[in-house]
Design an enzyme around this catalytic site. Structure first.
Site, short mmCIF file in Angstrom:
data_model
loop_
_atom_site.label_atom_id
_atom_site.label_comp_id
_atom_site.label_asym_id
_atom_site.label_seq_id
_atom_site.Cartn_x
_atom_site.Cartn_y
_atom_site.Cartn_z
CB ALA A 63 42.53 9.23 150.71
CD GLN A 64 48.06 6.84 154.42
OE1 GLN A 64 47.69 7.62 155.32
NE2 GLN A 64 49.18 7.04 153.76
CB THR A 112 46.02 16.42 147.17
OG1 THR A 112 47.03 17.07 147.96
CG2 THR A 112 46.67 15.21 146.53
CD GLU A 139 51.75 16.96 149.97
OE1 GLU A 139 51.82 17.97 150.68
OE2 GLU A 139 52.73 16.25 149.67
CE1 TYR A 148 47.03 11.49 150.27
CE2 TYR A 148 48.29 13.40 149.53
CZ TYR A 148 47.08 12.83 149.91
OH TYR A 148 45.93 13.60 149.91
CE LYS A 206 44.11 11.41 147.75
NZ LYS A 206 42.64 11.50 147.74
P1 NAP Z 1 40.88 12.21 156.67
O1 NAP Z 1 40.33 13.00 157.80
O2 NAP Z 1 42.16 11.47 156.87
O3 NAP Z 1 39.75 11.17 156.21
C1 NAP Z 1 40.03 10.11 155.32
C2 NAP Z 1 38.85 9.19 155.26
O4 NAP Z 1 39.19 8.08 154.40
C3 NAP Z 1 38.46 8.58 156.62
O5 NAP Z 1 37.06 8.50 156.69
C4 NAP Z 1 39.06 7.18 156.54
O6 NAP Z 1 38.41 6.22 157.33
C5 NAP Z 1 38.82 6.87 155.06
N1 NAP Z 1 39.62 5.71 154.63
C6 NAP Z 1 40.94 5.50 154.81
N2 NAP Z 1 41.28 4.30 154.31
C7 NAP Z 1 40.15 3.74 153.81
C8 NAP Z 1 39.83 2.50 153.17
N3 NAP Z 1 40.77 1.56 152.97
N4 NAP Z 1 38.57 2.26 152.77
C9 NAP Z 1 37.61 3.18 152.99
N5 NAP Z 1 37.83 4.38 153.60
C10 NAP Z 1 39.08 4.64 154.00
O7 NAP Z 1 41.08 13.12 155.38
P2 NAP Z 1 40.40 14.54 155.01
O8 NAP Z 1 41.30 15.62 155.48
O9 NAP Z 1 38.98 14.53 155.40
O10 NAP Z 1 40.55 14.52 153.42
C11 NAP Z 1 39.52 14.00 152.59
C12 NAP Z 1 40.11 13.66 151.24
O11 NAP Z 1 40.66 14.83 150.65
C13 NAP Z 1 41.23 12.63 151.24
O12 NAP Z 1 41.12 11.88 150.05
C14 NAP Z 1 42.50 13.47 151.20
O13 NAP Z 1 43.55 12.74 150.63
C15 NAP Z 1 42.04 14.62 150.33
N6 NAP Z 1 42.69 15.92 150.56
C16 NAP Z 1 42.74 16.46 151.79
C17 NAP Z 1 43.30 17.71 151.98
C18 NAP Z 1 43.38 18.37 153.34
O14 NAP Z 1 44.15 19.30 153.50
N7 NAP Z 1 42.55 17.96 154.30
C19 NAP Z 1 43.81 18.42 150.88
C20 NAP Z 1 43.72 17.84 149.62
C21 NAP Z 1 43.15 16.59 149.47
P3 NAP Z 1 38.88 5.94 158.87
O15 NAP Z 1 38.21 7.00 159.68
O16 NAP Z 1 38.35 4.57 159.10
O17 NAP Z 1 40.37 6.03 158.89
N1 GDD Z 2 52.45 16.19 160.20
C1 GDD Z 2 53.54 16.91 160.56
N2 GDD Z 2 54.06 16.76 161.81
N3 GDD Z 2 54.06 17.78 159.66
C2 GDD Z 2 55.12 18.52 160.06
C3 GDD Z 2 55.69 18.41 161.33
C4 GDD Z 2 55.14 17.47 162.25
O1 GDD Z 2 55.59 17.31 163.38
N4 GDD Z 2 56.69 19.30 161.42
C5 GDD Z 2 56.77 19.94 160.26
N5 GDD Z 2 55.82 19.46 159.41
C6 GDD Z 2 55.64 19.87 158.01
C7 GDD Z 2 55.62 18.71 157.04
O2 GDD Z 2 56.96 18.27 156.75
C8 GDD Z 2 54.94 19.37 155.84
O3 GDD Z 2 55.89 20.07 155.06
C9 GDD Z 2 53.99 20.38 156.49
O4 GDD Z 2 54.37 20.48 157.86
C10 GDD Z 2 52.51 19.97 156.44
O5 GDD Z 2 52.39 18.65 156.90
P1 GDD Z 2 50.94 17.99 157.18
O6 GDD Z 2 50.16 18.86 158.10
O7 GDD Z 2 51.19 16.58 157.60
O8 GDD Z 2 50.21 18.08 155.78
P2 GDD Z 2 50.68 17.73 154.29
O9 GDD Z 2 50.85 19.02 153.57
O10 GDD Z 2 51.80 16.77 154.29
O11 GDD Z 2 49.41 16.94 153.72
C11 GDD Z 2 48.08 17.44 153.95
O12 GDD Z 2 47.73 18.32 152.91
C12 GDD Z 2 47.68 17.74 151.60
C13 GDD Z 2 47.32 18.87 150.63
O13 GDD Z 2 48.47 19.55 150.24
C14 GDD Z 2 47.15 16.21 153.99
O14 GDD Z 2 45.87 16.65 154.38
C15 GDD Z 2 47.05 15.54 152.63
O15 GDD Z 2 46.05 14.52 152.68
C16 GDD Z 2 46.65 16.61 151.60
O16 GDD Z 2 46.55 16.03 150.32
#
Ligand code: NAP
Ligand code: GDD
Length: 339
Positions: free
Chosen positions: A82-83, A125, A127, A149, A153
């Site tokens: 994912a992006q 997610t 989100e 995003y 999703k």
């Molecule tokens: P991440 O560290 O950003 O990893 C995303 C992965 O997707 C990376 O391997 C990236 O490859 C790959 N990717 C991006 N664009 C792509 C494309 N065009 N084609 C193929 N692969 C691509 O994310 P994560 O935290 O491990 O999260 C894993 C999944 O769970 C994601 O779908 C995210 O949206 C979802 N999610 C995450 C959270 C969280 O809090 N971590 C919560 C809810 C859902 P590159 O390394 O090349 O960029």
């Molecule tokens: N990244 C970032 N940077 N976030 C900030 C900052 C900053 O400097 N300052 C405050 N924040 C606040 C953001 O506005 C948001 O409300 C919160 O911190 C969390 O931001 P992120 O850590 O970027 O995560 P996210 O909640 O937007 O998204 C992550 O969690 C999602 C699940 O709820 C990502 O992992 C998503 O891929 C995932 O789906």
């Protein structure tokens, strides 16, 4: 030996998931998009790089997805690609939708047309709850997305449900709340805080600029959440599950916990755009609010009701936010010390 394909293998979750599945005896295939160099740092860090087979897959290209799936014919697919950075989705809405939604259509269509007998996990997610309509959020809470995003999703989430119902695919969506770890990307707020403050402490780096400090998240630990992905696909039937800790902390509280672990004695002064965080010991500025990090629209409250996962999957989170902040801060200090 079950064959398992993980997309997004190079990401935070991909690496932990690969480790779990290798330990369980799966033949793991890791799909990566093409890049000028292979991003394998995390896979090396968890010591699985030489235990999995890597393949190149561009999830936005249907023909390529079909070819990879027909070559491997996996028993399990975990779609983590994912992006994933919400802030960037405001700058790249088309691209975000291509990867996060069209990519899922490509996968589901390829599975259907190739008649693969496999189980599919989709990374949904919290989100999707956006401007939340209920507190805490559960599987029955209506979605109200607030970013490109989250919209992409949610579209993918709905499509997975549709393919499950229309074609009987074993397709499960995990609605995972934020999960963090030592391998978290540097742009997400938790890791931005721990990696930056370690530099302030050790190298007298400039203070940390942050956006909305009052935003509330339910932060869990990524290694535990990836175990839950496996449990969800091992469950008797496909479904949607919330994975969360059902606790809440503000960004400010995370900053405070991380700063303490790094050796600061943080105090906050001012409000809104004027809010600043100092080290009480010597009055040094360590963090401040910079509007550059505010989002066009921000999700300001997430807290997950995990009772369904508790009842049906036996889910009980062990590592909670204060411990995560300590672990990540200690890791970043150690990483810089090593350098
Ligand atoms: P991440 O560290 O950003 O990893 C995303 C992965 O997707 C990376 O391997 C990236 O490859 C790959 N990717 C991006 N664009 C792509 C494309 N065009 N084609 C193929 N692969 C691509 O994310 P994560 O935290 O491990 O999260 C894993 C999944 O769970 C994601 O779908 C995210 O949206 C979802 N999610 C995450 C959270 C969280 O809090 N971590 C919560 C809810 C859902 P590159 O390394 O090349 O960029
Ligand atoms: N990244 C970032 N940077 N976030 C900030 C900052 C900053 O400097 N300052 C405050 N924040 C606040 C953001 O506005 C948001 O409300 C919160 O911190 C969390 O931001 P992120 O850590 O970027 O995560 P996210 O909640 O937007 O998204 C992550 O969690 C999602 C699940 O709820 C990502 O992992 C998503 O891929 C995932 O789906």
């Amino acid at each position: 030996m079950p064959k398992t394909l993980i997309t997004g293998i190079s990401g935070q979750d991909g690496s932990y998931l690969a480790r779990i599945l290798v330990e369980r005896g799966h033949e793991v295939y890791g799909a990566m998009r093409r890049g000028s160099t292979a991003k394998t740092d995390r896979l090396q860090e968890v010591n699985v790089l030489d235990k999995i087979q890597m393949c190149t897959m561009e999830i936005t290209e249907y023909a390529n997805v079909q070819t990879v799936l027909s070559d491997i014919r996996p028993d399990y697919i975990y779609n983590l690609a994912a992006q994933s950075f919400v802030a960037d989705s405001f700058h790249f809405p088309h691209y975000t939708s291509d990867v996060n939604y069209m990519g899922v259509i490509n996968l589901l269509e390829a599975v259907r047309l190739l008649k693969l007998d496999c189980r599919i996990y989709q990374a949904s997610t919290s989100e999707m709850y956006g401007d939340v309509l209920e507190k805490p959020q559960s599987e029955t809470t209506p979605f109200n997305p607030m970013s490109p995003y989250a919209v992409s999703k949610l579209a993918a989430h709905s499509l997975v449900k549709n393919y499950r119902e229309a074609y009987g695919l074993f397709a499960t969506s995990g609605i995972l709340f934020n999960h963090e770890s030592e391998l978290r990307g540097l742009e997400f707020v938790t890791r931005k805080i721990t990696s930056w403050l370690a530099k302030v402490k050790l190298f007298n780096h400039e203070p940390l600029p942050l956006g909305n400090l009052s935003s509330v998240r339910d932060w869990g630990y990524a290694p535990e959440y990836t175990e839950m992905m496996v449990k969800m696909l091992d469950h008797e039937r496909p479904d949607d599950f919330v994975i969360s800790t059902n606790t809440e902390y503000t960004v400010r509280e995370f900053l405070e916990m991380a700063a303490r672990e790094i050796g600061f004695d943080p105090v906050f002064e001012g409000e809104g755009l004027k809010e600043k965080c100092y080290d009480k010991k010597d009055g040094k500025l360590i963090a401040y609010v910079n509007p550059k990090y505010y989002r066009a629209s921000d999700v300001v409250y997430l807290r997950g009701d995990n009772s369904k996962a508790l009842n049906e999957l036996g889910w009980q989170p062990k590592v909670l936010t204060p411990e995560i902040a300590r672990k990540m801060a200690a890791y970043d200090l150690q990483l810089l010390n090593r350098k």
